[in-house]
Design a protein around this motif. Sequence first.
Motif, PDB file in Angstrom:
ATOM      1  N   ARG A 172       6.771   8.239   4.903  1.00  0.00           N
ATOM      2  CA  ARG A 172       7.300   7.896   4.856  1.00  0.00           C
ATOM      3  C   ARG A 172       8.672   7.185   3.774  1.00  0.00           C
ATOM      4  O   ARG A 172       9.150   7.459   3.076  1.00  0.00           O
ATOM      5  CB  ARG A 172       8.463   8.608   6.149  1.00  0.00           C
ATOM      6  N   ASP A 173       8.414   5.916   3.992  1.00  0.00           N
ATOM      7  CA  ASP A 173       8.763   4.573   3.854  1.00  0.00           C
ATOM      8  C   ASP A 173       8.779   4.310   2.419  1.00  0.00           C
ATOM      9  O   ASP A 173       9.789   4.682   1.648  1.00  0.00           O
ATOM     10  CB  ASP A 173       9.166   3.420   4.151  1.00  0.00           C
ATOM     11  N   SER A 174       7.524   4.906   2.173  1.00  0.00           N
ATOM     12  CA  SER A 174       7.202   4.387   0.982  1.00  0.00           C
ATOM     13  C   SER A 174       7.531   5.056   0.232  1.00  0.00           C
ATOM     14  O   SER A 174       8.180   5.163  -1.480  1.00  0.00           O
ATOM     15  CB  SER A 174       5.831   4.383   0.496  1.00  0.00           C
ATOM     16  N   VAL A 199      15.921   0.504  10.914  1.00  0.00           N
ATOM     17  CA  VAL A 199      14.650   0.082  10.359  1.00  0.00           C
ATOM     18  C   VAL A 199      14.052   0.784   9.219  1.00  0.00           C
ATOM     19  O   VAL A 199      13.589  -0.736   8.481  1.00  0.00           O
ATOM     20  CB  VAL A 199      13.618   1.169  12.093  1.00  0.00           C
ATOM     21  N   HIS A 200      14.695   1.364   8.575  1.00  0.00           N
ATOM     22  CA  HIS A 200      13.906   2.171   7.036  1.00  0.00           C
ATOM     23  C   HIS A 200      14.833   1.089   6.018  1.00  0.00           C
ATOM     24  O   HIS A 200      13.450   0.846   4.978  1.00  0.00           O
ATOM     25  CB  HIS A 200      14.358   3.191   7.091  1.00  0.00           C
ATOM     26  N   ASN A 201      15.786   0.216   6.520  1.00  0.00           N
ATOM     27  CA  ASN A 201      16.859  -0.708   5.613  1.00  0.00           C
ATOM     28  C   ASN A 201      15.935  -2.259   5.063  1.00  0.00           C
ATOM     29  O   ASN A 201      16.150  -2.533   5.076  1.00  0.00           O
ATOM     30  CB  ASN A 201      18.045  -0.782   5.966  1.00  0.00           C
ATOM     31  N   PHE A 207       6.829  -2.697  13.166  1.00  0.00           N
ATOM     32  CA  PHE A 207       6.663  -1.787  13.894  1.00  0.00           C
ATOM     33  C   PHE A 207       4.923  -1.399  13.387  1.00  0.00           C
ATOM     34  O   PHE A 207       4.455  -0.643  12.746  1.00  0.00           O
ATOM     35  CB  PHE A 207       6.945  -0.443  14.968  1.00  0.00           C
ATOM     36  N   ASP A 208       4.996  -2.639  12.216  1.00  0.00           N
ATOM     37  CA  ASP A 208       3.818  -2.991  11.409  1.00  0.00           C
ATOM     38  C   ASP A 208       3.615  -1.603  10.674  1.00  0.00           C
ATOM     39  O   ASP A 208       2.339  -1.214   9.935  1.00  0.00           O
ATOM     40  CB  ASP A 208       2.139  -2.269  12.668  1.00  0.00           C
ATOM     41  N   LYS A 209       4.871  -1.596   9.633  1.00  0.00           N
ATOM     42  CA  LYS A 209       4.999  -0.412   8.547  1.00  0.00           C
ATOM     43  C   LYS A 209       5.634  -1.672   7.581  1.00  0.00           C
ATOM     44  O   LYS A 209       7.002  -1.935   8.483  1.00  0.00           O
ATOM     45  CB  LYS A 209       5.659   0.692   8.831  1.00  0.00           C
ATOM     46  N   VAL A 210       5.646  -1.574   6.378  1.00  0.00           N
ATOM     47  CA  VAL A 210       6.640  -1.616   5.121  1.00  0.00           C
ATOM     48  C   VAL A 210       7.721  -0.734   5.495  1.00  0.00           C
ATOM     49  O   VAL A 210       7.384   0.265   5.008  1.00  0.00           O
ATOM     50  CB  VAL A 210       6.006  -2.076   4.079  1.00  0.00           C
ATOM     51  N   ARG A 211       8.761  -1.184   4.908  1.00  0.00           N
ATOM     52  CA  ARG A 211      10.099  -0.496   4.910  1.00  0.00           C
ATOM     53  C   ARG A 211      10.853  -0.155   3.124  1.00  0.00           C
ATOM     54  O   ARG A 211      10.457  -0.709   2.432  1.00  0.00           O
ATOM     55  CB  ARG A 211      11.502  -0.794   6.218  1.00  0.00           C
ATOM     56  N   ILE A 212      11.683   0.699   3.206  1.00  0.00           N
ATOM     57  CA  ILE A 212      12.011   0.518   2.763  1.00  0.00           C
ATOM     58  C   ILE A 212      12.547  -0.463   1.197  1.00  0.00           C
ATOM     59  O   ILE A 212      12.329  -0.572  -0.291  1.00  0.00           O
ATOM     60  CB  ILE A 212      13.054   2.030   2.429  1.00  0.00           C
ATOM     61  N   GLY A 213      13.218  -1.225   2.649  1.00  0.00           N
ATOM     62  CA  GLY A 213      13.766  -2.741   1.870  1.00  0.00           C
ATOM     63  C   GLY A 213      12.866  -3.961   1.323  1.00  0.00           C
ATOM     64  O   GLY A 213      12.951  -4.548   0.621  1.00  0.00           O
ATOM     65  N   GLY A 214      11.600  -3.337   2.098  1.00  0.00           N
ATOM     66  CA  GLY A 214      10.626  -3.965   1.820  1.00  0.00           C
ATOM     67  C   GLY A 214      10.000  -3.571   0.377  1.00  0.00           C
ATOM     68  O   GLY A 214       9.692  -4.214  -0.296  1.00  0.00           O
ATOM     69  N   TYR A 215       9.535  -2.370   0.262  1.00  0.00           N
ATOM     70  CA  TYR A 215       9.111  -1.598  -0.628  1.00  0.00           C
ATOM     71  C   TYR A 215      10.015  -2.568  -2.533  1.00  0.00           C
ATOM     72  O   TYR A 215       9.536  -2.810  -3.587  1.00  0.00           O
ATOM     73  CB  TYR A 215       8.692  -0.511  -0.612  1.00  0.00           C
ATOM     74  N   LEU A 216      11.647  -2.271  -1.712  1.00  0.00           N
ATOM     75  CA  LEU A 216      12.278  -2.580  -3.108  1.00  0.00           C
ATOM     76  C   LEU A 216      12.286  -4.177  -3.314  1.00  0.00           C
ATOM     77  O   LEU A 216      12.190  -3.543  -4.564  1.00  0.00           O
ATOM     78  CB  LEU A 216      13.671  -1.992  -2.661  1.00  0.00           C
ATOM     79  N   VAL A 217      12.729  -5.083  -2.724  1.00  0.00           N
ATOM     80  CA  VAL A 217      12.768  -6.439  -2.882  1.00  0.00           C
ATOM     81  C   VAL A 217      11.253  -6.527  -3.481  1.00  0.00           C
ATOM     82  O   VAL A 217      11.239  -7.682  -4.382  1.00  0.00           O
ATOM     83  CB  VAL A 217      12.793  -7.452  -1.970  1.00  0.00           C
TER      84      VAL A 217
END
Length: 301
Positions: A172-174, A199-201, A207-217
């Motif tokens: 979902r985050d990706s 959490v998405h930001n 919780f062992d998942k890359v979140r939206i913020g991580g993908y963006l940066v």
Amino acid sequence: MKNILHLLIILIGLTSCRDFPNKQTVPDETLNSIDNSVELTKEQKDLKKNAIPIQNLSKLSDKIYDEIANYEIIMIGEMHGTNEPAEFAYGLCNLITKSEKNVVLALEIRSSQMNNLSDEMSITQLKELDFFRRENFDGRNGVSMLNLIYKSNQNERIILKFIDNPYPSSTRDSSMYREIRNIHNKYPNTKIVTLTGNVHNSFIPLFDKVRIGGYLVKDTVNFDSKKIMSINHVYSEGTMFNNDGTGIKISTIEREDNIYNTTLSHDMFLYKKLPEEQNRCTHILYTDKVTASGKIEKDDK
């Protein structure tokens, strides 16, 4: 036990960054400390210096615009089923349109559930859209979201987008990151304000998942990481209407002392965290109380 229960809410994705304030509204723009006789920590001194007070979440001051002016992506976090982040999202978008041509407001909703959305729909008409007619299982499709969409729809400079759209073989985050990227490329030089769970930001995996913020940066081709703002909503007490794993219901958060309510006496403010504390988010939206979003009552046919 109640604190443990509150943390469990996070684990099911409703998400919170919980630091929690003392109630007192001050009419001017000066942030008062709770007790000047106590030696302050570095964090408290920074908080006193840089926190920007908010009197009305829907009508934000020029100081808030000055703080967000150089950012391209502004992610607002929430606990689903609460009022304050949605009010702030509208206030921020409305503020941006006073200085800029347009702003995109991207919401954690599937676009397929908002088919037939059109300008100037009434509240009654909006309630007939698929998203609002569905069973409210996590708090998102409540009164706060309904009011946010209704008010935003009245401002022709606010472009509504819906980003909770699945991509094959993607989390979902990706998928939501891809939606934001596509919006950014379609509307260059236009700020994008998002409203999703706290959490998405996050810039770091949770919780062992890359979140939206991580993908963006990490996407240095499309984005400048220095122009991405992540705002977590924190509070001291209140209520919320969401699912703690046992079904959707009103949950009560009992008051606790924290750096915010023991340092400042304002009910609400926006605060840019110290650089060394920005691994998860850049800013805090603090409201002394969080309040539950109402359940949408279906109109009789």
